[in-house]
Design an enzyme around this catalytic site. Sequence first.
Site, PDB file in Angstrom:
ATOM      1  N   CYS A  30       0.834  -1.202   0.000  1.00 44.13           N
ATOM      2  CA  CYS A  30       0.000   0.000   0.000  1.00 44.13           C
ATOM      3  C   CYS A  30       0.869   1.252   0.000  1.00 44.13           C
ATOM      4  O   CYS A  30       2.051   1.207   0.310  1.00 44.13           O
ATOM      5  CB  CYS A  30      -0.873   0.043   1.249  1.00 44.13           C
ATOM      6  SG  CYS A  30      -1.918  -1.394   1.394  1.00 44.13           S
ATOM      7  N   GLY A  85       0.205   0.260  -5.159  1.00 45.70           N
ATOM      8  CA  GLY A  85      -1.077  -0.429  -5.085  1.00 45.70           C
ATOM      9  C   GLY A  85      -2.025   0.094  -6.130  1.00 45.70           C
ATOM     10  O   GLY A  85      -2.205   1.303  -6.253  1.00 45.70           O
ATOM     11  N   ASN A 143      -0.125   1.179   5.777  1.00 44.29           N
ATOM     12  CA  ASN A 143       0.764   0.388   4.920  1.00 44.29           C
ATOM     13  C   ASN A 143       1.527  -0.569   5.813  1.00 44.29           C
ATOM     14  O   ASN A 143       2.146  -0.143   6.780  1.00 44.29           O
ATOM     15  CB  ASN A 143       1.732   1.307   4.160  1.00 44.29           C
ATOM     16  CG  ASN A 143       2.784   0.545   3.358  1.00 44.29           C
ATOM     17  OD1 ASN A 143       3.884   1.035   3.161  1.00 44.29           O
ATOM     18  ND2 ASN A 143       2.472  -0.646   2.896  1.00 44.29           N
ATOM     19  N   GLY A 144       1.491  -1.847   5.446  1.00 46.60           N
ATOM     20  CA  GLY A 144       2.171  -2.859   6.253  1.00 46.60           C
ATOM     21  C   GLY A 144       1.200  -3.951   6.615  1.00 46.60           C
ATOM     22  O   GLY A 144       0.052  -3.928   6.184  1.00 46.60           O
ATOM     23  N   CYS A 172      12.486  -2.729   5.495  1.00 48.60           N
ATOM     24  CA  CYS A 172      12.317  -3.747   4.437  1.00 48.60           C
ATOM     25  C   CYS A 172      13.322  -3.544   3.310  1.00 48.60           C
ATOM     26  O   CYS A 172      13.267  -2.547   2.579  1.00 48.60           O
ATOM     27  CB  CYS A 172      10.903  -3.641   3.888  1.00 48.60           C
ATOM     28  SG  CYS A 172      10.650  -4.609   2.394  1.00 48.60           S
ATOM     29  N   TYR A 216      13.013  -3.780  -5.191  1.00 45.44           N
ATOM     30  CA  TYR A 216      11.956  -3.731  -6.201  1.00 45.44           C
ATOM     31  C   TYR A 216      10.871  -2.704  -5.928  1.00 45.44           C
ATOM     32  O   TYR A 216      10.395  -2.031  -6.839  1.00 45.44           O
ATOM     33  CB  TYR A 216      11.289  -5.119  -6.301  1.00 45.44           C
ATOM     34  CG  TYR A 216      10.053  -5.126  -7.172  1.00 45.44           C
ATOM     35  CD1 TYR A 216      10.158  -5.224  -8.559  1.00 45.44           C
ATOM     36  CD2 TYR A 216       8.777  -5.010  -6.612  1.00 45.44           C
ATOM     37  CE1 TYR A 216       9.028  -5.196  -9.368  1.00 45.44           C
ATOM     38  CE2 TYR A 216       7.642  -4.984  -7.423  1.00 45.44           C
ATOM     39  CZ  TYR A 216       7.774  -5.086  -8.792  1.00 45.44           C
ATOM     40  OH  TYR A 216       6.667  -5.061  -9.587  1.00 45.44           O
ATOM     41  N   SER A 254      11.984  -3.026 -14.075  1.00 44.74           N
ATOM     42  CA  SER A 254      12.525  -3.342 -12.747  1.00 44.74           C
ATOM     43  C   SER A 254      14.023  -3.647 -12.756  1.00 44.74           C
ATOM     44  O   SER A 254      14.690  -3.487 -11.747  1.00 44.74           O
ATOM     45  CB  SER A 254      11.752  -4.504 -12.135  1.00 44.74           C
ATOM     46  OG  SER A 254      11.758  -5.614 -13.011  1.00 44.74           O
ATOM     47  N   ASP A 298      15.491  -7.809 -11.343  1.00 42.96           N
ATOM     48  CA  ASP A 298      15.679  -7.452  -9.933  1.00 42.96           C
ATOM     49  C   ASP A 298      15.503  -8.646  -9.015  1.00 42.96           C
ATOM     50  O   ASP A 298      16.155  -8.740  -7.983  1.00 42.96           O
ATOM     51  CB  ASP A 298      14.690  -6.345  -9.535  1.00 42.96           C
ATOM     52  CG  ASP A 298      13.264  -6.855  -9.572  1.00 42.96           C
ATOM     53  OD1 ASP A 298      12.770  -7.110 -10.685  1.00 42.96           O
ATOM     54  OD2 ASP A 298      12.662  -7.031  -8.515  1.00 42.96           O
ATOM     55  N   CYS A 314       6.715 -12.943   2.491  1.00 45.78           N
ATOM     56  CA  CYS A 314       6.772 -11.776   3.376  1.00 45.78           C
ATOM     57  C   CYS A 314       5.479 -11.704   4.164  1.00 45.78           C
ATOM     58  O   CYS A 314       4.399 -11.886   3.599  1.00 45.78           O
ATOM     59  CB  CYS A 314       6.913 -10.495   2.553  1.00 45.78           C
ATOM     60  SG  CYS A 314       6.890  -9.007   3.580  1.00 45.78           S
ATOM     61  N   CYS A 323      15.231  -5.770   7.574  1.00 45.71           N
ATOM     62  CA  CYS A 323      14.629  -7.103   7.454  1.00 45.71           C
ATOM     63  C   CYS A 323      14.888  -7.589   6.042  1.00 45.71           C
ATOM     64  O   CYS A 323      14.563  -6.898   5.078  1.00 45.71           O
ATOM     65  CB  CYS A 323      13.119  -7.035   7.697  1.00 45.71           C
ATOM     66  SG  CYS A 323      12.264  -8.588   7.306  1.00 45.71           S
TER      67      CYS A 323
HETATM   68  P1  AMP Z   1       7.918 -14.404 -11.387  1.00 50.20           P
HETATM   69  O1  AMP Z   1       7.451 -14.755 -12.743  1.00 50.20           O
HETATM   70  O2  AMP Z   1       6.886 -14.815 -10.358  1.00 50.20           O
HETATM   71  O3  AMP Z   1       9.274 -14.942 -11.052  1.00 50.20           O
HETATM   72  O4  AMP Z   1       7.967 -12.831 -11.314  1.00 50.20           O
HETATM   73  C1  AMP Z   1       9.165 -12.167 -11.155  1.00 50.20           C
HETATM   74  C2  AMP Z   1       8.977 -10.704 -11.480  1.00 50.20           C
HETATM   75  O5  AMP Z   1       8.017 -10.119 -10.621  1.00 50.20           O
HETATM   76  C3  AMP Z   1      10.279  -9.967 -11.272  1.00 50.20           C
HETATM   77  O6  AMP Z   1      10.653  -9.465 -12.542  1.00 50.20           O
HETATM   78  C4  AMP Z   1       9.984  -8.831 -10.343  1.00 50.20           C
HETATM   79  O7  AMP Z   1      10.323  -7.608 -10.950  1.00 50.20           O
HETATM   80  C5  AMP Z   1       8.506  -8.888 -10.094  1.00 50.20           C
HETATM   81  N1  AMP Z   1       8.183  -8.898  -8.653  1.00 50.20           N
HETATM   82  C6  AMP Z   1       8.910  -9.384  -7.652  1.00 50.20           C
HETATM   83  N2  AMP Z   1       8.265  -9.239  -6.469  1.00 50.20           N
HETATM   84  C7  AMP Z   1       7.111  -8.616  -6.738  1.00 50.20           C
HETATM   85  C8  AMP Z   1       6.018  -8.148  -5.951  1.00 50.20           C
HETATM   86  N3  AMP Z   1       5.981  -8.313  -4.639  1.00 50.20           N
HETATM   87  N4  AMP Z   1       4.987  -7.551  -6.579  1.00 50.20           N
HETATM   88  C9  AMP Z   1       5.005  -7.403  -7.907  1.00 50.20           C
HETATM   89  N5  AMP Z   1       6.003  -7.812  -8.709  1.00 50.20           N
HETATM   90  C10 AMP Z   1       7.046  -8.409  -8.152  1.00 50.20           C
END
Ligand code: AMP
Length: 457
Positions: A8, A34, A108-109, A246, A252, A293, A356, A392, A443
């Site tokens: 959020c 969000g 947020n959290g 965090c 990211y 990213s 990332d 998380c 964390c």
């Molecule tokens: P995946 O296909 O599930 O491995 O998605 C990885 C991609 O999701 C990476 O390129 C990240 O940039 C992005 N990503 C990682 N964590 C999050 C998150 N919490 N919310 C949205 N996107 C994320």
Amino acid sequence: MKSWHEECGVFGIWNHPEASRITYLGLFALQHRGQESCGIVSLNNKLHIHHKALGLVADGFSESVLDRLKGPTSIGHVRYATTGDNLLTNAQPLTATLKEEPIAIAHNGNIVNTKSIRKNLQDRGAIFQGTTDTEVLLHLLARDSGSQFEDRLVNSLVQLQGAYSLVILNSEKLIAVRDPMGFRPLSLGQLQKEDGFSWVVASETCAFDLIGAKFVRDLEPGEIFIVSDGGTRQLWLPKSPKKAQCIFEHVYFSRPDSIVFGQGVYDSRKNLGRLLAQECPVKADLVVPVPDSGVAAALGYSEESGIPFDLGIIRNHYVGRTFIEPRSNIRSFGVKIKLNPMSSILKGKRIVVIDDSIVRGTTSKKIIGLVRGSGATEVHLRVAAPPTTGPCYYGVDTPSRSELIAANNTQEQIRQFVEADSIGYLSVEGLFKAVKATSQSYCAACFDGKYPTALET
Ligand code: AMP
């Protein structure tokens, strides 16, 4: 029942003639935090006026809605909810009347002991409207017998464990709070106006840039910052021996143009890429980021390794984040419509693809397929974070452990799954170094499994 909300952004402004419009702009700058619901509450002559909507800020508010949100003080919220939870009743700021006084809370959290508090309250007759963890705070406030609002707030907050950056509005005060471990960011700023300045508070400093406010400082972990007609005041929650800011905000989640926990996010990401190049070198012709990213980390990787950088994959910005699509058949479709590899750049070359983080591995697999399909002779995947091995519980949406590819596979198995020629992740030490963090202040549980609080099952 799932009882949480995640990812959020919060915003607030005290005493400005354009409060609701500035809050709208602030939320617009925080939209990446969000996209599923948004809301603004204004304080006008001791009464609250609110508007909440599902979807994006730009779609949820019109001129006439903003005109209706009169009053010199406003708070706002953007929210991303997990599947099934995306109800307007859960949209924030949460609003209620407590002892004849309006209250609105933007959070947020994620509070980790919600389940036991909620059960306790329900056993004593509490009726909950929605499923967000924030509602327990409303109930605790309603039941506390303290005569002053601040006392009731402190008595309630000390019962919560986990992550909460809050912006609260009652009939005469705007109150910003950061939990004692400081999981999520929250910054204070000042916006100049004709007769002085207005206090503003936001999840990220990029919101201050948009509205032309000056970033003053971060709220300290455990700080309660109160603004009223009488001026400002600080209170403190009991000190936590450990901070748990965090680290994923730097990897990211935050916007690269924000300063988070005292450090520019863009710098952190370039450092992540530089250290990745030192730890996981590879012979290649071109460094190509997964946009957006992976861009800053890829620049860092390129600078450090001397391998040229190029944008070999182009992103269509008008598609929502693939991560948000709830079903796997829609997700895979999402990657194809979102990212287009350019064979004029990739053909015949050895490519290092930088992202990332890897969560499920689905996106990386598709991207590597696209890059190879465009004629790359080798595709090496480098990840500017350690393997994501744990979910998380503090406000970032990561799937359950069973869906996290790195929680269940070796690096060689991941390499085979994504069909890369080689794979390399940054180490946990490299991550802390890049972000200039210490294990006493951050964390990184999603990467190192060290959860800083007890967790309810
Ligand atoms: P995946 O296909 O599930 O491995 O998605 C990885 C991609 O999701 C990476 O390129 C990240 O940039 C992005 N990503 C990682 N964590 C999050 C998150 N919490 N919310 C949205 N996107 C994320």
